[in-house]
Enzyme design. Structure first.
Site, PDB file in Angstrom:
ATOM      1  N   ARG A 185       0.727  -1.370  -0.056  1.00 42.93           N
ATOM      2  CA  ARG A 185       0.052   0.038   0.084  1.00 42.93           C
ATOM      3  C   ARG A 185       0.979   1.192   0.127  1.00 42.93           C
ATOM      4  O   ARG A 185       1.524   1.600   1.172  1.00 42.93           O
ATOM      5  CB  ARG A 185      -0.752   0.073   1.117  1.00 42.93           C
ATOM      6  N   PRO A 186       0.991   1.953  -1.116  1.00 42.84           N
ATOM      7  CA  PRO A 186       2.008   2.805  -1.408  1.00 42.84           C
ATOM      8  C   PRO A 186       2.223   4.142  -0.682  1.00 42.84           C
ATOM      9  O   PRO A 186       1.985   5.096  -1.201  1.00 42.84           O
ATOM     10  CB  PRO A 186       2.045   3.092  -2.894  1.00 42.84           C
ATOM     11  N   CYS A 187       2.343   4.088   0.677  1.00 39.80           N
ATOM     12  CA  CYS A 187       2.396   5.332   1.437  1.00 39.80           C
ATOM     13  C   CYS A 187       3.812   6.111   1.077  1.00 39.80           C
ATOM     14  O   CYS A 187       3.693   7.113   1.204  1.00 39.80           O
ATOM     15  CB  CYS A 187       2.113   5.208   2.837  1.00 39.80           C
ATOM     16  N   HIS A 188       4.566   5.220   0.524  1.00 36.24           N
ATOM     17  CA  HIS A 188       5.958   6.070   0.213  1.00 36.24           C
ATOM     18  C   HIS A 188       5.794   7.041  -0.996  1.00 36.24           C
ATOM     19  O   HIS A 188       6.627   7.919  -1.102  1.00 36.24           O
ATOM     20  CB  HIS A 188       6.790   5.085  -0.257  1.00 36.24           C
TER      21      HIS A 188
END
Length: 171
Positions: A136-139
């Site tokens: 889950r691309p919180c980056h």
């Protein structure tokens, strides 16, 4: 008469080597991925008594993570299960829609979920509580000025992931 005991849901776990360090993956009894943590992660999970070490449920996740780190996969197709408040779930759903190789801001995430500009701090808190790092691309969330801001896994890891995805970074 014997007392009735309700068993708590079973947590399966395994470790997976990665360029970010040894990942801890957890899944529920159905095999849905419930967390991906990196060593030293703020709020990351650690193995608990009663958890079942079982790499079986993680084969697909391991293959997809390896392909992602090799630059061969741009979208994860995994069954994910997380639990959070309605607000956090809305934020996490918005994160899932940020495409590979692109970034967005906390304010843009707030707008996507219909939250006011005042809610940007709460959006940041929800992003920081994301239990599924990498998948889950919180980056991909950066500051409004383009700066790399907080990442529970550390800014060096955030920089690594964005670089892997070809996002141009300012020094």
């Amino acid at each position: 008469m014997a007392a009735s005991v309700t068993a708590s849901p079973s947590v399966h776990w395994t470790h997976l080597d990665s360029p970010l360090g040894q990942l801890l993956l957890t899944a529920d009894e159905s095999g849905a991925l419930t967390s991906v943590s990196v060593p030293g992660q703020k709020g990351g999970r650690t193995v608990q008594d009663g958890w079942r070490h079982d790499p079986g449920p993680f084969r697909t996740a391991g293959e997809q993570l390896a392909a992602y780190f090799a630059g061969e996969l741009t979208e994860f197709r995994l069954e994910l299960k997380s639990s959070g408040t309605d607000f956090r779930e809305r934020v996490w759903d918005a994160l899932d829609s940020v495409p590979y190789g692109e970034t967005t801001t906390y304010g843009e995430i707030a707008a996507r979920i219909g939250a006011s500009r005042i809610a940007v701090r709460a959006v940041g808190g929800a992003i920081g509580a994301n239990p599924l790092l990498v998948v889950r691309p919180c980056h991909r969330v950066i500051g409004a000025d383009g700066s790399l801001t907080g990442y529970a896994g550390g800014l060096d890891r955030k920089r690594h992931l964005l670089g892997l995805e070809g996002v141009p970074l300012t020094p």
